[in-house]
Design a protein around this motif. Sequence first.
Motif, mmCIF file in Angstrom:
data_model
loop_
_atom_site.group_PDB
_atom_site.id
_atom_site.type_symbol
_atom_site.label_atom_id
_atom_site.label_comp_id
_atom_site.label_asym_id
_atom_site.label_seq_id
_atom_site.Cartn_x
_atom_site.Cartn_y
_atom_site.Cartn_z
ATOM 1 N N THR A 23 0.940 -1.266 -0.039
ATOM 2 C CA THR A 23 0.156 -0.078 0.116
ATOM 3 C C THR A 23 0.930 1.250 0.069
ATOM 4 O O THR A 23 1.718 1.312 0.682
ATOM 5 C CB THR A 23 -0.862 0.012 1.133
ATOM 6 O OG1 THR A 23 -1.726 -1.140 1.281
ATOM 7 C CG2 THR A 23 -1.815 1.283 1.213
ATOM 8 N N PRO A 24 0.561 2.111 -0.789
ATOM 9 C CA PRO A 24 1.474 3.393 -0.977
ATOM 10 C C PRO A 24 1.073 4.444 0.011
ATOM 11 O O PRO A 24 -0.178 4.341 0.607
ATOM 12 C CB PRO A 24 1.262 3.963 -2.446
ATOM 13 C CG PRO A 24 -0.127 3.422 -2.689
ATOM 14 C CD PRO A 24 -0.181 2.220 -2.122
ATOM 15 N N PRO A 25 2.015 5.255 0.499
ATOM 16 C CA PRO A 25 1.693 6.238 1.586
ATOM 17 C C PRO A 25 0.366 6.847 1.479
ATOM 18 O O PRO A 25 -0.224 7.145 2.347
ATOM 19 C CB PRO A 25 2.745 7.285 1.606
ATOM 20 C CG PRO A 25 3.962 6.339 0.894
ATOM 21 C CD PRO A 25 3.428 5.535 -0.188
ATOM 22 N N ARG A 28 -2.710 4.786 3.002
ATOM 23 C CA ARG A 28 -2.631 4.234 4.274
ATOM 24 C C ARG A 28 -3.735 5.092 5.232
ATOM 25 O O ARG A 28 -4.075 6.150 4.886
ATOM 26 C CB ARG A 28 -1.279 4.360 4.643
ATOM 27 C CG ARG A 28 -0.473 3.284 4.035
ATOM 28 C CD ARG A 28 0.965 3.160 4.399
ATOM 29 N NE ARG A 28 1.763 2.074 3.631
ATOM 30 C CZ ARG A 28 2.676 1.998 3.812
ATOM 31 N NH1 ARG A 28 3.842 2.315 4.762
ATOM 32 N NH2 ARG A 28 3.423 0.966 2.857
ATOM 33 N N PRO A 29 -4.181 4.349 6.204
ATOM 34 C CA PRO A 29 -5.345 5.016 7.139
ATOM 35 C C PRO A 29 -5.119 6.658 7.325
ATOM 36 O O PRO A 29 -5.896 7.478 7.284
ATOM 37 C CB PRO A 29 -5.233 4.337 8.145
ATOM 38 C CG PRO A 29 -4.922 2.999 7.800
ATOM 39 C CD PRO A 29 -3.606 2.898 6.702
ATOM 40 N N VAL A 30 -3.958 6.748 7.919
ATOM 41 C CA VAL A 30 -3.574 8.160 8.491
ATOM 42 C C VAL A 30 -3.689 9.176 7.282
ATOM 43 O O VAL A 30 -4.381 10.468 7.314
ATOM 44 C CB VAL A 30 -2.193 8.404 9.017
ATOM 45 C CG1 VAL A 30 -1.872 9.891 9.294
ATOM 46 C CG2 VAL A 30 -1.926 7.493 10.270
ATOM 47 N N ALA A 44 -9.928 2.772 4.303
ATOM 48 C CA ALA A 44 -8.585 2.290 4.314
ATOM 49 C C ALA A 44 -8.688 0.744 4.710
ATOM 50 O O ALA A 44 -7.636 0.076 4.466
ATOM 51 C CB ALA A 44 -8.272 2.942 5.961
ATOM 52 N N THR A 45 -9.493 0.089 4.986
ATOM 53 C CA THR A 45 -9.685 -1.391 5.024
ATOM 54 C C THR A 45 -11.065 -1.838 4.414
ATOM 55 O O THR A 45 -12.073 -1.351 4.441
ATOM 56 C CB THR A 45 -9.424 -1.816 6.405
ATOM 57 O OG1 THR A 45 -10.878 -1.546 7.136
ATOM 58 C CG2 THR A 45 -8.650 -1.446 7.121
ATOM 59 N N GLY A 82 -2.448 -5.507 0.823
ATOM 60 C CA GLY A 82 -2.749 -4.056 0.805
ATOM 61 C C GLY A 82 -3.576 -3.861 -0.328
ATOM 62 O O GLY A 82 -4.033 -4.455 -1.123
ATOM 63 N N ARG A 83 -3.305 -2.450 -0.741
ATOM 64 C CA ARG A 83 -4.169 -2.007 -1.723
ATOM 65 C C ARG A 83 -3.191 -0.777 -2.632
ATOM 66 O O ARG A 83 -2.867 0.191 -1.873
ATOM 67 C CB ARG A 83 -5.381 -1.166 -1.383
ATOM 68 C CG ARG A 83 -6.203 -0.434 -2.572
ATOM 69 C CD ARG A 83 -7.855 -0.343 -2.210
ATOM 70 N NE ARG A 83 -7.738 0.905 -1.178
ATOM 71 C CZ ARG A 83 -8.162 1.932 -1.336
ATOM 72 N NH1 ARG A 83 -8.532 2.486 -2.437
ATOM 73 N NH2 ARG A 83 -8.292 2.716 -0.466
#
Length: 239
Positions: A23-25, A28-30, A44-45, A82-83
Motif C-alpha cells: 500500500t503506497p503512503p 494508508r489510514p492516516v 482504509a480497509t 494491501g491496496r
Amino acid sequence: MTVPEDRRRWSVIWPEYAPVEITPPELRPVALARQVPDWAEGHATPEQVGDWDQRQADALVPFKFDEYGWPLHPHGRTGRTGRNLGKWGENQAADPIVIAGRGEHRAVLLITRDDIGAEAIPGGMVDPGETAPVALVRELREETGINLADLRPVILGRQVVADWRNTDHAWVTSTAALFRLSEQVTATAGDDAADAGWFPFGCLDQLESAVTAAGRTLYTAHRPLLLCALEYLNQNGRS
C-alpha cells in the motif's frame, strides 16, 4: 514474495504465508483520513466498504471472501497484500486493441506507459457509473487522440490480468476489445501515455522483436490480451 504454484490456491493451508505490504503512503489510514486521492475510494480497509453485494454482482470475474470479510483474489495468493489500486476487490479496466491493415502489413497500436515505461495497450480504468464499451472509446481517445466511437469492436474476453499492482485483496480485471482499421491513422500521446505508435503484429514474437529493437519492453500483463487478439484474427480469416 514469490508464491509457489502449489500454494497459490486459497484452499491450501499455509500458516507461514507472509505477503508483502505494498500500500503506497497516500492510501494508508492516516493519509486517507486527511485527504482521499481523486482516483481512489476512502476506505482504509475492506471492512469499511458497504456495498460488497453490489460489487460481487457487478464483478467480471467471481470472487470470494476470507473469514474476516476481506475479498480474495480469484486466482489465489499473489505474495502481496494491501491496496495499490482505486478500490478494494475488483478494479475494472478497459483495454482497446486497435489493429490496422492485414497480412504482412498488419500493425497494432501501443502506448508507452508513463508510470512504468513499457509498451502497452492504450487502456485504463472504468470510471464510476461508466460502462466498459464507453470506457474503451474514452481511454483510446484520451491516450492516443484516436476517436473510434462509430466503430463497433469485438469483445475478446473479460478476465483477471497480471497487473503489477495486484494484491490478495485488490486486483485488476479487463474487458479486452478488438478494433479493426483498414490502415494506420495518426496517434498522438496524451493522458497517461508518454508516446504512442504502431508496431508490426504478424505474431507475438514479431511484436516483441520490434518493441525490443525500439529500445523498449512489452508490458507483461498485456501479453495474454494480445495473444487473444492474434488467436481471433487467425481463426476468423482475412487476417
